[in-house]
Scaffold this motif. Structure first.
Motif, mmCIF file in Angstrom:
data_model
loop_
_atom_site.group_PDB
_atom_site.id
_atom_site.type_symbol
_atom_site.label_atom_id
_atom_site.label_comp_id
_atom_site.label_asym_id
_atom_site.label_seq_id
_atom_site.Cartn_x
_atom_site.Cartn_y
_atom_site.Cartn_z
ATOM 1 N N MET A 1 0.820 -1.205 0.000
ATOM 2 C CA MET A 1 0.000 0.000 0.000
ATOM 3 C C MET A 1 0.863 1.268 0.000
ATOM 4 S SD MET A 1 -3.130 -0.849 -0.213
ATOM 5 C CE MET A 1 -3.894 0.699 0.236
ATOM 6 N N MET A 2 2.044 1.176 0.629
ATOM 7 C CA MET A 2 2.893 2.360 0.701
ATOM 8 C C MET A 2 3.330 2.816 -0.685
ATOM 9 S SD MET A 2 4.246 4.752 2.368
ATOM 10 C CE MET A 2 3.996 4.191 4.047
ATOM 11 N N TRP A 3 3.683 1.832 -1.532
ATOM 12 C CA TRP A 3 4.127 2.230 -2.873
ATOM 13 C C TRP A 3 2.995 2.881 -3.656
ATOM 14 C CZ3 TRP A 3 1.906 0.619 -7.376
ATOM 15 C CH2 TRP A 3 1.066 -0.499 -7.330
ATOM 16 N N LEU A 4 1.746 2.445 -3.403
ATOM 17 C CA LEU A 4 0.600 3.034 -4.073
ATOM 18 C C LEU A 4 0.400 4.482 -3.612
ATOM 19 C CD1 LEU A 4 -1.801 2.736 -5.971
ATOM 20 C CD2 LEU A 4 -3.120 1.807 -4.057
ATOM 21 N N LEU A 5 0.567 4.721 -2.315
ATOM 22 C CA LEU A 5 0.451 6.073 -1.780
ATOM 23 C C LEU A 5 1.508 6.985 -2.385
ATOM 24 C CD1 LEU A 5 -0.705 8.137 0.224
ATOM 25 C CD2 LEU A 5 0.824 7.179 1.955
ATOM 26 N N LEU A 6 2.745 6.476 -2.456
ATOM 27 C CA LEU A 6 3.824 7.275 -3.031
ATOM 28 C C LEU A 6 3.582 7.555 -4.506
ATOM 29 C CD1 LEU A 6 6.914 5.571 -1.346
ATOM 30 C CD2 LEU A 6 5.953 7.818 -0.827
ATOM 31 N N LEU A 7 3.015 6.580 -5.201
ATOM 32 C CA LEU A 7 2.714 6.763 -6.619
ATOM 33 C C LEU A 7 1.664 7.855 -6.803
ATOM 34 C CD1 LEU A 7 3.125 5.811 -9.547
ATOM 35 C CD2 LEU A 7 1.327 4.110 -9.165
ATOM 36 N N GLN A 8 0.658 7.869 -5.916
ATOM 37 C CA GLN A 8 -0.386 8.887 -6.011
ATOM 38 C C GLN A 8 0.182 10.275 -5.769
ATOM 39 O OE1 GLN A 8 -3.131 6.823 -3.190
ATOM 40 N NE2 GLN A 8 -4.705 7.368 -4.674
ATOM 41 N N VAL A 9 1.046 10.399 -4.759
ATOM 42 C CA VAL A 9 1.662 11.682 -4.469
ATOM 43 C C VAL A 9 2.515 12.143 -5.644
ATOM 44 C CG1 VAL A 9 3.301 12.883 -2.973
ATOM 45 C CG2 VAL A 9 1.611 11.324 -1.981
ATOM 46 N N TRP A 10 3.291 11.215 -6.200
ATOM 47 C CA TRP A 10 4.150 11.540 -7.350
ATOM 48 C C TRP A 10 3.324 11.994 -8.534
ATOM 49 C CZ3 TRP A 10 4.598 8.859 -12.113
ATOM 50 C CH2 TRP A 10 5.661 9.265 -12.910
ATOM 51 N N ALA A 11 2.211 11.315 -8.782
ATOM 52 C CA ALA A 11 1.340 11.678 -9.898
ATOM 53 C C ALA A 11 0.730 13.052 -9.689
ATOM 54 C CB ALA A 11 0.233 10.638 -10.063
ATOM 55 N N ASN A 12 0.330 13.342 -8.439
ATOM 56 C CA ASN A 12 -0.222 14.656 -8.149
ATOM 57 C C ASN A 12 0.799 15.752 -8.397
ATOM 58 O OD1 ASN A 12 -2.874 14.049 -7.373
ATOM 59 N ND2 ASN A 12 -2.228 13.469 -5.317
ATOM 60 N N CYS A 13 2.034 15.499 -8.026
ATOM 61 C CA CYS A 13 3.082 16.503 -8.213
ATOM 62 C C CYS A 13 3.351 16.756 -9.693
ATOM 63 C CB CYS A 13 4.372 16.061 -7.514
ATOM 64 S SG CYS A 13 4.256 16.115 -5.702
ATOM 65 N N LEU A 14 3.269 15.702 -10.502
ATOM 66 C CA LEU A 14 3.469 15.872 -11.929
ATOM 67 C C LEU A 14 2.323 16.658 -12.545
ATOM 68 C CD1 LEU A 14 4.844 12.457 -13.226
ATOM 69 C CD2 LEU A 14 6.080 14.597 -12.940
ATOM 70 N N TRP A 15 1.096 16.367 -12.096
ATOM 71 C CA TRP A 15 -0.059 16.998 -12.706
ATOM 72 C C TRP A 15 -0.177 18.459 -12.314
ATOM 73 C CZ3 TRP A 15 -4.546 19.336 -10.905
ATOM 74 C CH2 TRP A 15 -5.514 19.584 -11.881
ATOM 75 N N LEU A 16 0.131 18.772 -11.060
ATOM 76 C CA LEU A 16 -0.059 20.120 -10.573
ATOM 77 C C LEU A 16 1.150 20.995 -10.876
ATOM 78 C CD1 LEU A 16 -1.751 19.251 -7.193
ATOM 79 C CD2 LEU A 16 -2.844 20.219 -9.207
ATOM 80 N N GLY A 17 0.962 22.314 -10.658
ATOM 81 C CA GLY A 17 2.015 23.250 -10.996
ATOM 82 C C GLY A 17 2.980 23.451 -9.849
ATOM 83 N N HIS A 18 4.013 24.185 -10.128
ATOM 84 C CA HIS A 18 5.013 24.485 -9.113
ATOM 85 C C HIS A 18 4.939 25.957 -8.748
ATOM 86 C CE1 HIS A 18 7.329 20.645 -9.487
ATOM 87 N NE2 HIS A 18 6.633 20.630 -10.600
ATOM 88 N N THR A 19 5.021 26.229 -7.493
ATOM 89 C CA THR A 19 5.019 27.588 -6.979
ATOM 90 C C THR A 19 6.219 27.753 -6.075
ATOM 91 O OG1 THR A 19 2.638 27.786 -7.060
ATOM 92 C CG2 THR A 19 3.782 29.257 -5.578
ATOM 93 N N GLU A 20 6.983 28.769 -6.312
ATOM 94 C CA GLU A 20 8.162 28.993 -5.495
ATOM 95 C C GLU A 20 8.040 30.311 -4.739
ATOM 96 O OE1 GLU A 20 11.880 28.461 -7.532
ATOM 97 O OE2 GLU A 20 10.983 27.070 -8.950
ATOM 98 N N VAL A 21 8.159 30.246 -3.427
ATOM 99 C CA VAL A 21 8.297 31.450 -2.623
ATOM 100 C C VAL A 21 9.771 31.829 -2.677
ATOM 101 C CG1 VAL A 21 8.086 32.435 -0.318
ATOM 102 C CG2 VAL A 21 6.334 30.862 -1.165
ATOM 103 N N VAL A 22 10.052 33.027 -3.201
ATOM 104 C CA VAL A 22 11.422 33.402 -3.544
ATOM 105 C C VAL A 22 11.831 34.681 -2.816
ATOM 106 C CG1 VAL A 22 11.248 32.306 -5.812
ATOM 107 C CG2 VAL A 22 10.633 34.723 -5.561
ATOM 108 N N PRO A 23 13.139 34.971 -2.770
ATOM 109 C CA PRO A 23 13.600 36.189 -2.094
ATOM 110 C C PRO A 23 13.219 37.469 -2.827
ATOM 111 C CG PRO A 23 15.370 34.571 -2.279
ATOM 112 C CD PRO A 23 14.257 34.101 -3.158
ATOM 113 N N SER A 24 13.176 37.415 -4.168
ATOM 114 C CA SER A 24 12.835 38.602 -4.948
ATOM 115 C C SER A 24 12.438 38.178 -6.351
ATOM 116 C CB SER A 24 14.016 39.578 -5.031
ATOM 117 O OG SER A 24 15.018 39.073 -5.896
ATOM 118 N N PHE A 25 11.678 39.045 -7.021
ATOM 119 C CA PHE A 25 11.308 38.766 -8.404
ATOM 120 C C PHE A 25 12.479 39.029 -9.354
ATOM 121 C CE2 PHE A 25 6.797 39.890 -6.995
ATOM 122 C CZ PHE A 25 6.448 38.557 -6.845
ATOM 123 N N GLU A 26 13.328 39.989 -9.022
ATOM 124 C CA GLU A 26 14.446 40.316 -9.904
ATOM 125 C C GLU A 26 15.350 39.112 -10.146
ATOM 126 O OE1 GLU A 26 13.717 44.248 -7.625
ATOM 127 O OE2 GLU A 26 13.562 42.106 -7.253
#
Length: 276
Positions: A1-26
């Motif tokens: 079951m653990m590998w299935l959970l990890l697979l779901q998390v991995w799939a969600n990360c691939l499907w969704l976007g990335h957001t970075e909180v950064v020090p500055s826009f420049e």
């Protein structure tokens, strides 16, 4: 079951976007600002977060977020409208809780079920879906509207609650929508590229039992590059309880925001954008 959970998390990360909180826009995502120059410090709140909004490994816009008021100060993007359906579903920003959390835009249920994050903890750093339920006379208003983007991925990236404010529903569906969908088309004729910054001035009222600020004003600004030697710029502002939008020069908008924010002279774009 653990590998299935990890697979779901991995799939969600691939499907969704990335957001970075950064020090500055420049240093991280300057491309959404004319000549790589974000607005000056006169717009910065007491507890800001600089967010580079990335979806499917591509940056789509930048947001300065007010952690205290739980609304964006502004979102900056490049105007590229196109046909397409309005996406469904809303995302939140894990890194607003801390940089140890994923760099991915996620659905609330993903964080709760797979990352052991409570809704209470998530809500400490940002607005959540519950905050926008059962509103009267208000709805979720995009600063960076999905209709100003040309494909599904770029439109989906705008459906993060860090890009949303409580907006008067008549304004959102009326005069503000007319500006976004009609005036912008007319004003950008002849532009090779148009940089846009849309913002919200915090007000004295709140929703969700004081958690999320209802802005007193919404504003939008644009700097259009016609060619190497010609540029044009403009701005608009609207009170967030009236169904009307006032068209201004860029200089007039900056002077108005200087008075409203009270933190010094506001500069939205590099000096190469005309103020008159």
């Amino acid at each position: 079951m653990m590998w299935l959970l990890l697979l779901q998390v991995w799939a969600n990360c691939l499907w969704l976007g990335h957001t970075e909180v950064v020090p500055s826009f420049e240093s991280s995502c300057p491309q959404f600002f004319f000549r790589d120059t974000p607005p000056n410090e006169a717009l910065e709140p007491e507890n800001p977060a600089w967010i580079c909004q990335r979806y499917k490994n591509q940056y789509f816009f930048a947001t300065l977020y007010d952690r205290q008021e739980r609304i964006p100060v502004y979102s900056a993007y490049i105007y590229e409208p196109g046909p397409g359906k309005r996406p469904k579903g809303w995302l939140v920003e894990p890194q607003l809780m801390g940089l140890d959390y994923p760099k991915t835009m996620e659905k609330e249920w993903t964080l709760i079920n797979y990352y052991n994050v409570s809704l209470e903890k998530l809500g400490e750093s940002q607005a959540v879906l519950q905050d926008y339920k059962n509103l009267t006379g208000l709805n979720r208003g995009h600063l960076n509207p999905n209709g100003h983007h040309h494909d599904y991925s770029s439109r989906m990236a705008t459906f993060t609650l860090t890009n949303i404010v409580p907006q008067d529903e008549k304004l959102n569906g009326g005069a503000w929508n007319n500006y976004e969908q009609q005036t912008m088309i007319r004003k950008t004729q002849g532009c090779s590229i148009t940089y846009v910054i849309v913002g919200a001035v915090p007000g004295n009222n709140y929703i969700a039992k004081g958690r999320v600020n209802k802005p007193s004003y919404l504003w939008s600004s644009a700097c259009c590059v016609v060619d190497n030697t010609h540029r044009k710029a403009w701005g608009v502002i609207a009170q967030n309880d009236q169904n009307q939008v006032q068209l201004l020069t860029l200089g007039e908008l900056e002077d108005t925001l200087t008075q409203l924010y009270g933190r010094g002279q506001v500069s939205l774009f590099d000096s190469g954008c005309p103020r008159e």
